[in-house]
Design an enzyme around this catalytic site. Sequence first.
Site, mmCIF file in Angstrom:
data_model
loop_
_atom_site.group_PDB
_atom_site.id
_atom_site.type_symbol
_atom_site.label_atom_id
_atom_site.label_comp_id
_atom_site.label_asym_id
_atom_site.label_seq_id
_atom_site.Cartn_x
_atom_site.Cartn_y
_atom_site.Cartn_z
ATOM 1 C CE LYS A 1 17.485 1.191 1.805
ATOM 2 N NZ LYS A 1 17.493 2.142 0.651
ATOM 3 N NE ARG B 1 2.745 -5.286 8.402
ATOM 4 C CZ ARG B 1 3.516 -4.209 8.548
ATOM 5 N NH1 ARG B 1 3.859 -3.506 7.499
ATOM 6 N NH2 ARG B 1 3.907 -3.849 9.744
ATOM 7 N N GLY C 1 5.335 0.513 -3.275
ATOM 8 C CA GLY C 1 4.715 -0.805 -3.231
ATOM 9 C C GLY C 1 3.476 -0.926 -4.088
ATOM 10 C CB THR D 1 -0.930 0.039 1.232
ATOM 11 O OG1 THR D 1 -0.124 0.042 2.422
ATOM 12 C CG2 THR D 1 -1.872 -1.150 1.251
ATOM 13 N N GLY D 2 2.165 1.104 0.027
ATOM 14 C CA GLY D 2 3.050 2.266 0.113
ATOM 15 C C GLY D 2 3.286 2.951 -1.219
ATOM 16 C CE1 TYR D 3 5.087 8.690 -4.510
ATOM 17 C CE2 TYR D 3 7.354 7.906 -4.469
ATOM 18 C CZ TYR D 3 6.385 8.746 -4.979
ATOM 19 O OH TYR D 3 6.710 9.652 -5.959
ATOM 20 C CG HIS E 1 20.296 10.221 2.318
ATOM 21 N ND1 HIS E 1 19.155 9.458 2.420
ATOM 22 C CD2 HIS E 1 21.153 9.702 3.235
ATOM 23 C CE1 HIS E 1 19.316 8.527 3.338
ATOM 24 N NE2 HIS E 1 20.516 8.663 3.862
ATOM 25 N NE ARG F 1 22.463 -4.698 -0.544
ATOM 26 C CZ ARG F 1 23.153 -4.200 -1.564
ATOM 27 N NH1 ARG F 1 24.436 -4.540 -1.718
ATOM 28 N NH2 ARG F 1 22.595 -3.374 -2.435
#
Length: 312
Positions: free
Chosen positions: A138, A35, A16, A12-14, A270, A142
């Site tokens: 992240k 969920r 996703g 439901t995300g941006y 960033h 991994r």
Amino acid sequence: MGKSKVLVVGGTGYLGRRIVKASLAQGHPTFVLQRPEIGLDIEKLQILLSFKVKGATLLEGSFEDHKSLVEAVKKVDVVISAMSGVFFRSHNLLLQLKLVEAIKEAGNIKRFLPSEFGIDPARMGDALEPGRVSFDEKMVVRKAIEEANIPHTYVSANCFAGYFAGNLSQMGVLTPPKEKVYLYGDGNVKVVFVDEDDIATYTIKTVDDPCTLNKTVYIRPPENILTQRQLVELWENLTGKKLDKFSISKEDFLASMKGMDYSGQVGVGHFYHIYYEGCLTNFEIGEEGEEASKLYPEVKYKRMDEYLKLYM
């Protein structure tokens, strides 16, 4: 052989929701994790139900219920996580460790794509605090994937156009400036801008491709490798209006962190790596990676001049 069954976590995300749409469009049997934690979030429920109408299957599962995650994973071939890793929305990257455990126990997954989709974290060992936390987390995920010998693909999608192009790379806003624009340094560092729908399309292309197994796929559409100055010029050509340009030195830009909240400091870090250091384009893709637009030339990706027309 039929197309792999794909489960999207964070559907439901941006990004996703775009991945779900792309999976359906490319003919994959598509499943979306539902969920119970959504509670009374009616907007998320409506998105999930809209997927169901379009042909997706909703699978119930919770990160607080390991068995439910294992059962959901057993029904599919590929798992794609699109869980949020940005601090001004929600930040759930390490929850993926529970997903890794479920995939490990299920033992049937042909490919796992964790939530990456930005700067390649493997190249960010010297990133600034506090922004490096995203890259560090992240890499924790991994490490867990690789130690569990889970087949995987990492997708490095560079700059989402909605956050970096539509605003001409200005921090704190999402639409183009009307009078003046701030350039990072001389504005001539190469950056990669990618439309979010194209990110989803390329992502789904990788899931059954043996060329991308256990590799990093970089999305670098050649015509979207632009400097910030070139991006501004595209906008000026579209509008017929010149913007006043002001250059920010790297020292002044880093100094702007002081007094910012945590998410603001992460953002500055960033932006610094992208626009001053050129971290998206200052390396050649080696044997450990593939470039998406070369692998899938049939994808007609959106150029940034076309993208910017949305904002006129």
